[in-house]
Design a protein around this motif. Structure first.
Motif, PDB file in Angstrom:
ATOM      1  N   LEU A 118     -19.402  15.882-108.395  1.00  0.00           N
ATOM      2  CA  LEU A 118     -18.796  17.210-108.466  1.00  0.00           C
ATOM      3  C   LEU A 118     -18.782  17.782-109.877  1.00  0.00           C
ATOM      4  O   LEU A 118     -18.502  18.967-110.064  1.00  0.00           O
ATOM      5  CB  LEU A 118     -17.366  17.169-107.917  1.00  0.00           C
ATOM      6  CG  LEU A 118     -17.221  16.786-106.439  1.00  0.00           C
ATOM      7  CD1 LEU A 118     -15.756  16.639-106.072  1.00  0.00           C
ATOM      8  CD2 LEU A 118     -17.900  17.816-105.545  1.00  0.00           C
ATOM      9  N   ASN A 119     -19.053  16.955-110.889  1.00  0.00           N
ATOM     10  CA  ASN A 119     -18.982  17.425-112.279  1.00  0.00           C
ATOM     11  C   ASN A 119     -20.166  18.298-112.660  1.00  0.00           C
ATOM     12  O   ASN A 119     -20.122  18.968-113.700  1.00  0.00           O
ATOM     13  CB  ASN A 119     -18.910  16.231-113.231  1.00  0.00           C
ATOM     14  CG  ASN A 119     -17.604  15.468-113.106  1.00  0.00           C
ATOM     15  OD1 ASN A 119     -16.589  16.018-112.657  1.00  0.00           O
ATOM     16  ND2 ASN A 119     -17.609  14.196-113.469  1.00  0.00           N
ATOM     17  N   ILE A 178     -19.556  19.602-101.433  1.00  0.00           N
ATOM     18  CA  ILE A 178     -20.817  19.540-102.169  1.00  0.00           C
ATOM     19  C   ILE A 178     -20.612  19.973-103.618  1.00  0.00           C
ATOM     20  O   ILE A 178     -21.190  19.395-104.537  1.00  0.00           O
ATOM     21  CB  ILE A 178     -21.880  20.420-101.494  1.00  0.00           C
ATOM     22  CG1 ILE A 178     -22.056  20.006-100.035  1.00  0.00           C
ATOM     23  CG2 ILE A 178     -23.208  20.322-102.239  1.00  0.00           C
ATOM     24  CD1 ILE A 178     -22.498  18.578 -99.847  1.00  0.00           C
ATOM     25  N   ALA A 179     -19.774  20.981-103.855  1.00  0.00           N
ATOM     26  CA  ALA A 179     -19.572  21.475-105.227  1.00  0.00           C
ATOM     27  C   ALA A 179     -18.272  22.245-105.320  1.00  0.00           C
ATOM     28  O   ALA A 179     -17.774  22.800-104.328  1.00  0.00           O
ATOM     29  CB  ALA A 179     -20.740  22.351-105.662  1.00  0.00           C
ATOM     30  N   SER A 194     -13.897  17.958-115.318  1.00  0.00           N
ATOM     31  CA  SER A 194     -14.282  16.607-114.908  1.00  0.00           C
ATOM     32  C   SER A 194     -13.275  16.113-113.878  1.00  0.00           C
ATOM     33  O   SER A 194     -12.071  16.390-113.984  1.00  0.00           O
ATOM     34  CB  SER A 194     -14.326  15.649-116.108  1.00  0.00           C
ATOM     35  OG  SER A 194     -13.073  15.612-116.760  1.00  0.00           O
ATOM     36  N   VAL A 195     -13.760  15.418-112.876  1.00  0.00           N
ATOM     37  CA  VAL A 195     -12.880  14.855-111.839  1.00  0.00           C
ATOM     38  C   VAL A 195     -12.238  13.593-112.402  1.00  0.00           C
ATOM     39  O   VAL A 195     -12.931  12.658-112.796  1.00  0.00           O
ATOM     40  CB  VAL A 195     -13.682  14.539-110.566  1.00  0.00           C
ATOM     41  CG1 VAL A 195     -12.764  13.933-109.513  1.00  0.00           C
ATOM     42  CG2 VAL A 195     -14.351  15.794-110.025  1.00  0.00           C
ATOM     43  N   TRP A 228     -19.293  14.951-103.215  1.00  0.00           N
ATOM     44  CA  TRP A 228     -18.332  13.871-102.953  1.00  0.00           C
ATOM     45  C   TRP A 228     -18.100  13.760-101.452  1.00  0.00           C
ATOM     46  O   TRP A 228     -18.145  14.747-100.711  1.00  0.00           O
ATOM     47  CB  TRP A 228     -17.013  14.161-103.661  1.00  0.00           C
ATOM     48  CG  TRP A 228     -15.861  13.346-103.145  1.00  0.00           C
ATOM     49  CD1 TRP A 228     -15.499  12.095-103.524  1.00  0.00           C
ATOM     50  CD2 TRP A 228     -14.910  13.743-102.143  1.00  0.00           C
ATOM     51  NE1 TRP A 228     -14.384  11.678-102.837  1.00  0.00           N
ATOM     52  CE2 TRP A 228     -14.002  12.674-101.976  1.00  0.00           C
ATOM     53  CE3 TRP A 228     -14.742  14.893-101.376  1.00  0.00           C
ATOM     54  CZ2 TRP A 228     -12.948  12.733-101.076  1.00  0.00           C
ATOM     55  CZ3 TRP A 228     -13.699  14.949-100.474  1.00  0.00           C
ATOM     56  CH2 TRP A 228     -12.806  13.875-100.334  1.00  0.00           C
ATOM     57  N   GLN A 229     -17.823  12.526-101.025  1.00  0.00           N
ATOM     58  CA  GLN A 229     -17.574  12.270 -99.610  1.00  0.00           C
ATOM     59  C   GLN A 229     -16.484  11.213 -99.491  1.00  0.00           C
ATOM     60  O   GLN A 229     -16.492  10.220-100.220  1.00  0.00           O
ATOM     61  CB  GLN A 229     -18.861  11.791 -98.950  1.00  0.00           C
ATOM     62  CG  GLN A 229     -18.814  11.686 -97.441  1.00  0.00           C
ATOM     63  CD  GLN A 229     -20.195  11.448 -96.857  1.00  0.00           C
ATOM     64  OE1 GLN A 229     -21.098  12.243 -97.051  1.00  0.00           O
ATOM     65  NE2 GLN A 229     -20.373  10.332 -96.175  1.00  0.00           N
ATOM     66  N   SER A 230     -15.544  11.427 -98.618  1.00  0.00           N
ATOM     67  CA  SER A 230     -14.471  10.456 -98.431  1.00  0.00           C
ATOM     68  C   SER A 230     -15.003   9.211 -97.716  1.00  0.00           C
ATOM     69  O   SER A 230     -16.083   9.220 -97.132  1.00  0.00           O
ATOM     70  CB  SER A 230     -13.325  11.077 -97.619  1.00  0.00           C
ATOM     71  OG  SER A 230     -13.756  11.347 -96.290  1.00  0.00           O
ATOM     72  N   SER A 231     -14.228   8.161 -97.759  1.00  0.00           N
ATOM     73  CA  SER A 231     -14.626   6.937 -97.069  1.00  0.00           C
ATOM     74  C   SER A 231     -14.505   7.118 -95.556  1.00  0.00           C
ATOM     75  O   SER A 231     -13.879   8.062 -95.069  1.00  0.00           O
ATOM     76  CB  SER A 231     -13.764   5.768 -97.536  1.00  0.00           C
ATOM     77  OG  SER A 231     -12.403   6.029 -97.248  1.00  0.00           O
TER      78      SER A 231
END
Length: 504
Positions: A24-25, A147-148, A8-9, A34-37
């Protein structure tokens, strides 16, 4: 045997509200990642807490097609998870780093999967440090995305089930602890493109197959192996259906979403019934039918391939699929048939089409027109390309736009032969050199010519590496029997020695 370790993140530097780290879990065709701001600071950090302390063997990362970090550093920590209160104060052990391609060679349409073998280390936490992004015209806000993530390792403490025979568990653990074996069904390339429910069934069948071999139930093991292969193909189709359904929901096209849901349910039920999934899993104890190897059983197994399932449905459509074709579906959602590249005839279910697909049963001339099921219609529908959408990378990678001159994919042997050119120029260009169409080969040579003329020493590949990759492709083209291809290859070779080599 290294196996998938759940995690788990628990920490990220920052994230885009639409693409949170919780994505991502899980692994599934529909995850967004996940994507950064926008315009974030670098490096970005992601911390994973493993479900159990283990010896990590491999870390896999599936990158975005254009929000690509230039480098990712990997760290581990073996502290007790109960003793860690602040992840920012953990002492990390450096494992190494991986670099990612800028993806220009694929036109920013494909995602890169990196598998990094790490030094065997005990770990409870894994940290990824992502460095500044590769610049390109699509990444205008200088973001990075994953993505993963997949972690493969060996658990230190083996968990036992109290309701399972100890002797059977010992035999199973002997197989699972073999360091020379790793399950292909724990690989990220499998889990990200196959339906989640089908993934679980295949993994259960894999354990059943090992136990069947140990119990010398070889016919049962053969049936499991065959069903797992068919389920994988069906799972990839179900994954595409789910992706289409989610896109329809995002576009608020709820009628189309309902139509896709019906296709998913119909196809899933059909596959499970014809593969006898409940019988093979033996949830209610040993089933004697699984050890039956009679001729009748073998004949039914022959129909379990995806092609045969479609043939059977054409001959005996279900009432629900017949009703759907008779007008319950909006005409906007009906598929457009295209020419079959093998038979040259429209995919309308004609007798010729059936025989070319391998049916061993004779068609009754008085049977009339053959009606297709809804999921069959979907298979023959050329889907539109959705431009640069986070939700449709899978569709673009599958190249669903129909092309009558579609080039053949490379075999495993060809991929090994052309490993260097694929790394330097990309698989798309190399496939054109292996195509059977001379127009594809000429296009590949022209693109190679442009690549040599525009070569920049600041690129990620050295001049020597690029030259060796180009010579491999040119050597193949010189042996071509079509004169226009041979002539163009000579022209590119002249350019190679006259313009590319001098000064380098």
């Amino acid at each position: 045997m290294p196996k998938k370790i759940s995690f788990s993140v628990i920490y990220v530097s920052d994230e885009d509200p639409k693409y949170k780290s919780i994505e991502l879990n899980a692994h599934a065709p529909t995850v967004k990642g996940w994507q950064s701001s926008k315009n974030c600071e670098y490096p970005q950090e992601i911390v994973l807490q493993l479900e159990t302390r283990c010896t990590v063997d491999k870390i896999q990362i599936l990158a975005h097609q254009y929000l690509i970090p230039s480098k990712i550093e990997l760290f581990s920590n073996n502290e007790d998870t109960n003793m860690v209160s602040d992840v920012t104060n953990i002492n990390w052990e450096y494992l190494g780093y991986i670099t990612l391609s800028d993806n220009q060679s694929t036109g920013f349409k494909s995602r890169e999967l990196k598998s990094a073998n790490v030094p065997n280390c005990l770990a409870s936490f894994i940290k990824l440090k992502l460095h500044k992004n590769h610049n390109n015209s699509y990444n205008i806000n200088n973001q990075v995305s994953l993505i993963a993530i997949n972690v493969l390792g060996t658990e230190i403490e083996k968990r036992r089930s109290s309701n399972t025979d100890t002797n059977v568990l010992d035999k199973l653990q002997h197989i699972l602890n073999d360091p020379e074996y790793s399950s292909p069904y724990d690989d990220l390339a499998f889990e990200m493109y196959v339906d989640t429910e089908v993934v679980k069934i295949i993994k259960d069948m894999e354990i059943k197959k090992h136990l069947a071999v140990l119990s010398e139930r070889f016919e049962y093991a053969r049936k499991l192996k065959q069903s797992m292969e068919c389920l994988r193909e069906a799972g990839e189709k179900l994954g595409k259906y789910e992706l289409e359904k989610r896109h329809a929901i995002e576009m608020e096209d709820y009628e189309r979403a309902r139509h896709k849901k019906n296709q998913i349910d119909e196809y899933r039920t059909y596959v499970y019934q014809h593969l006898a999934v409940d019988q093979l899993l033996e949830e209610n104890g040993v089933c004697s039918k699984n050890d039956d190897c009679g001729e009748e059983n073998d004949g039914s197994r022959t129909l379990m391939s995806p092609t045969s399932i479609k043939i059977h449905d054409k001959r005996c459509p279900s009432p629900s699929s017949t009703n759907t074709q008779q007008g319950q579906v909006s005409p906007h959602h009906l598929p457009r048939h295209h020419q079959s590249p093998k038979t040259g005839s429209p995919g309308t279910g004609s007798p010729t089409n059936i025989q070319s697909r391998g049916s061993f049963r004779r068609r009754n001339k008085s049977a009339g027109a053959i009606v297709k099921s809804t999921f069959e219609q979907y298979e023959e529908k050329p889907l539109p390309a959705l431009r640069h959408s986070q939700t449709n990378e899978f569709l673009r990678e599958c190249q669903l736009d129909y092309d009558p001159k579609q080039i053949s994919k490379l075999t495993e042997r060809e991929k090994k032969q052309a490993a260097l050119p694929i790394v330097v120029f990309g698989a798309d260009l190399v496939e054109k050199f292996y195509s059977k169409h001379y127009l594809d080969k000429e296009e590949g040579l022209n693109r190679l010519k442009e690549g040599l003329l525009s070569y920049d020493n600041s690129g990620m590949h050295t001049a020597n590496k690029t030259a060796r990759a180009a010579i491999f492709l040119l050597h193949r083209s010189l042996r071509d029997k079509v004169f226009s291809v041979y002539s163009l290859a000579n022209e590119v070779i002249r350019l190679f020695f006259v313009q590319y080599v001098p000064g380098r």
